[in-house]
Design a protein around this motif. Structure first.
Motif, PDB file in Angstrom:
ATOM      1  N   PHE A 150       0.831  -1.198   0.000  1.00 43.62           N
ATOM      2  CA  PHE A 150       0.000   0.000   0.000  1.00 43.62           C
ATOM      3  C   PHE A 150       0.869   1.253   0.000  1.00 43.62           C
ATOM      4  O   PHE A 150       1.834   1.340   0.756  1.00 43.62           O
ATOM      5  CB  PHE A 150      -0.920   0.016   1.218  1.00 43.62           C
ATOM      6  CG  PHE A 150      -1.829  -1.180   1.299  1.00 43.62           C
ATOM      7  CD1 PHE A 150      -2.903  -1.309   0.439  1.00 43.62           C
ATOM      8  CD2 PHE A 150      -1.603  -2.183   2.223  1.00 43.62           C
ATOM      9  CE1 PHE A 150      -3.731  -2.411   0.501  1.00 43.62           C
ATOM     10  CE2 PHE A 150      -2.420  -3.290   2.300  1.00 43.62           C
ATOM     11  CZ  PHE A 150      -3.495  -3.413   1.427  1.00 43.62           C
ATOM     12  N   LEU A 173      -3.479   4.372  -1.368  1.00 45.05           N
ATOM     13  CA  LEU A 173      -4.389   4.823  -0.323  1.00 45.05           C
ATOM     14  C   LEU A 173      -4.679   6.297  -0.563  1.00 45.05           C
ATOM     15  O   LEU A 173      -3.771   7.074  -0.855  1.00 45.05           O
ATOM     16  CB  LEU A 173      -3.767   4.625   1.057  1.00 45.05           C
ATOM     17  CG  LEU A 173      -3.304   3.205   1.393  1.00 45.05           C
ATOM     18  CD1 LEU A 173      -2.672   3.169   2.786  1.00 45.05           C
ATOM     19  CD2 LEU A 173      -4.453   2.217   1.304  1.00 45.05           C
ATOM     20  N   VAL A 180      -8.081   1.627   3.458  1.00 45.71           N
ATOM     21  CA  VAL A 180      -7.794   0.570   2.488  1.00 45.71           C
ATOM     22  C   VAL A 180      -9.089   0.191   1.772  1.00 45.71           C
ATOM     23  O   VAL A 180     -10.107  -0.095   2.413  1.00 45.71           O
ATOM     24  CB  VAL A 180      -7.208  -0.674   3.180  1.00 45.71           C
ATOM     25  CG1 VAL A 180      -6.951  -1.773   2.153  1.00 45.71           C
ATOM     26  CG2 VAL A 180      -5.928  -0.323   3.925  1.00 45.71           C
TER      27      VAL A 180
END
Length: 412
Positions: A150, A173, A180
């Protein structure tokens, strides 16, 4: 290679190449030597964290960029180290780490999260959390496999995956919440996906996992038979909710590697002592890599940390850093900077869009050169955030350091 990497990051090749060059050479000005015929990481010149700290020192700026405390550690730790170096703790230790320290780490997880990994087979001491991340990836991931992570992300994730010959797959993100999107995560899973790297409390946003996040992660990992690398170096610095470690979920326990940092826990980041917690089959593979890397982390430092860790000094960390966070954000109350108080870790994201339309790297440089305060541009964690107009400030500092910084920032 550049084209493939550009596609993975959702960027065109030219933008990626330009960002990588500016990202790693802005403060170093380094050039590849002709003796190097084929770099494993051709565009990477150094760490943005170290580069900004060097630049801040050179300019005499108040340094809130790199994540390390500027205050002294617990005196008990210093006393324990003095006793250790006076004793017989100067030779090679065990490759898996001091037995006493591994037992202390296991007890910490039992006390905090009601899980107790087996010290002999499931806890490994490393030379810092970055080494634990690298060893976990290089031991468990194979060439051409894919690893989801991420962004914004700590700078070591993607290079670790690339050095393993695998492909980093980035899921963005979205600010300001940095939540998320688990449906997007599942959409990015392919037959070649082998691992998901997660981070809570999240660096740089400070977002902390919810029970639903852990549930969705466990469902996806179980459904597609994925490994999980859970970066939890700030696990005991959480403010509004309790931290949820990955190994607290039975579905994740056998497929997860939890990485932590005792350097962060004890305010001695330069000691470079971290750990990896994982089920025995995963731990066995990680230890194979470490054995031929550093062999063992420094013996006297491990011994001193083990003594103090058993005193449960980590229990006071949330209150300590909550006070520091609140002092920093109160100092910004009457400024033109915007913010939402961070939920964990010791970083605060600050929005400067009411002040300037410069990109974050340009505004960060302006802030240091003109006003004498160093902060980290969020694009250092992902080039796609260059126009988000966000900076990361570290509040793990003395009160006088925080006050000096906020006095300057209020007047901008």
């Amino acid at each position: 290679m550049e084209y493939a990497l550009g596609n993975v990051f959702g960027l065109d090749t030219f933008l990626l190449r330009c960002w990588l060059w500016s990202r790693y050479s802005r403060f170093t000005g380094s050039v590849m030597s002709s003796i190097v015929s084929g770099s494993r990481l051709p565009h990477i010149k150094g760490s943005i964290f170290a580069d900004l700290s060097r630049a801040a020192k050179k300019r005499g700026a108040v340094n809130l960029s790199q994540g390390f405390p500027d205050f002294a550690p617990d005196q008990r730790l210093l006393d324990a180290l003095k006793e250790t170096v006076s004793g017989n703790y100067h030779q090679y230790g065990l490759p898996e780490g001091s037995e006493m320290l591994r037992q202390s780490v296991a007890r910490m997880f039992r006390n905090l999260y009601h899980v107790e990994p087996a010290p002999d087979t499931e806890v490994t001491v490393t030379a810092g959390a970055t080494q634990a991340i690298s060893a976990a990836v290089s031991s468990l991931i194979h060439a051409r496999e894919e690893v989801i992570f991420f962004s914004p992300a700590f700078e070591s994730y993607a290079p670790a995956v690339m050095l393993a010959g695998a492909v980093p797959v980035c899921v963005n993100l979205r600010p300001p919440t940095f939540d998320v999107d688990w449906e997007e995560v599942e959409d990015r899973v392919t037959p070649r996906t082998r691992m998901i790297i997660v981070n809570s409390p999240h660096n740089p946003s400070g977002r902390c996992w919810t029970a639903d996040d852990v549930k969705r992660l466990a469902e996806i990992a179980e459904k597609y038979n994925l490994l999980v690398l859970s970066d939890e170096v700030y696990h005991n610095i959480v403010f509004e909710r309790e931290h949820i470690t990955a190994i607290s979920d039975e579905r994740l326990k056998q497929r997860s590697v939890v990485v932590g940092s005792l350097g962060k826990t004890m305010h001695v980041t330069g000691w470079r002592i971290g750990y990896a917690i994982a089920a025995a089959p995963l731990t066995n593979e990680i230890r194979k890599i470490l054995q031929f890397n550093t062999y063992a982390a420094p013996t006297p430092l491990q011994q001193a940390m083990a003594v103090v860790l058993d005193d449960a000094a980590y229990r006071g960390l949330p209150d300590l850093f909550l006070r520091k966070r609140n002092r920093f954000i109160e100092g910004l109350r009457n400024s033109r900077f915007g913010f939402t108080p961070t939920g964990g870790g010791y970083f605060q994201l600050v929005d400067y869009s009411a002040i300037s339309e410069l990109s974050d790297t340009e505004f960060s440089a302006h802030l240091m050169e003109t006003h004498g305060v160093a902060a980290l541009p969020v694009s250092g964690f992902g080039p796609q955030y260059a126009q988000a107009r966000l900076l990361r400030f570290c509040f793990a500092k003395k009160e006088k350091t925080l006050d000096a910084a906020t006095t300057i920032l209020r007047n901008i």
